[in-house]
Design a protein around this motif. Structure first.
Motif: not given
Length: 145
Positions: A92-119
Motif C-alpha cells: 500500500e502506498g501514496h501517489l505523489l501526483d495528487r491529480r490522480l486522486y481527483e480523476t475517477d477513471a482513466f487509462e494506464a499503460d499495460e505493456g503498450g496497451s491501454a488498460c482501464p483503471v478506476e477508483w
C-alpha cells in the motif's frame, strides 16, 4: 501460462473516500469482469518493493511514496482457461501526483496497451459483488482501514 510461478508486486492506493485504484480486467472464458491493483512482474535480481515502484512509474508515469508491505500471498487461479500460479507481494502506498486522486477513471499503460483503471469503493467488492484479486486482498484491506 507456461507452468512456472510468476512473482508479482502489486500496489494499493486509497482515496479519502475509501475507494481504491484498480485495473479492470475480463476473463472471456468465465464471462467475468474483475479488478486487481496496479503493478506487475518482478524481474530477476529486482526487489519486490523496487518492482512495485517501477511498475507504477511505467503504468501511470507516477512516483510512489510511503510503501508498506501488506503481505505476500500465493495465488492459484484460472484465466482465459489456463492455470496460473503467482506469488504476490501486496503493498500500500501514496501517489505523489495528487491529480490522480481527483480523476475517477482513466487509462494506464499495460505493456503498450491501454488498460482501464478506476477508483472503486471497497464496498463494491466481495460476496455477490465484483471480484477483487488476489482473493486475500479484500480481507487484508479490511484489517488495515
Amino acid at each position: 501460462m507456461n507452468g512456472s510461478i510468476r512473482p508479482l508486486a502489486l500496489c494499493v492506493f486509497r482515496r479519502d473516500d475509501g475507494a481504491i485504484l484498480v485495473a479492470r480486467g475480463h476473463d472471456d472464458v468465465k464471462g467475468e469482469t474483475f479488478y486487481r491493483p496496479l503493478g506487475g512482474g518482478i524481474e530477476f535480481g529486482e526487489r519486490a518493493e523496487d518492482a512495485a515502484r517501477r511498475e507504477i512509474r511505467e503504468e501511470l508515469g507516477a512516483e510512489v511514496d510511503g510503501l508498506r508491505l501488506l503481505g505476500v500471498v500465493e495465488n492459484l487461479f484460472t484465466f482465459q482457461g489456463a492455470a496460473g500460479h503467482e506469488l504476490v507481494w501486496l503493498y500500500e502506498g501514496h501517489l505523489l501526483d495528487r491529480r490522480l486522486y481527483e480523476t475517477d477513471a482513466f487509462e494506464a499503460d499495460e505493456g503498450g496497451s491501454a488498460c482501464p483503471v478506476e477508483w472503486v469503493p471497497l464496498s463494491s467488492f466481495g460476496e455477490g459483488r465484483w471480484p477483487l484479486y488476489p482473493d486475500e486482498l479484500l480481507e487484508m484491506l479490511a484489517r488495515t482501514e
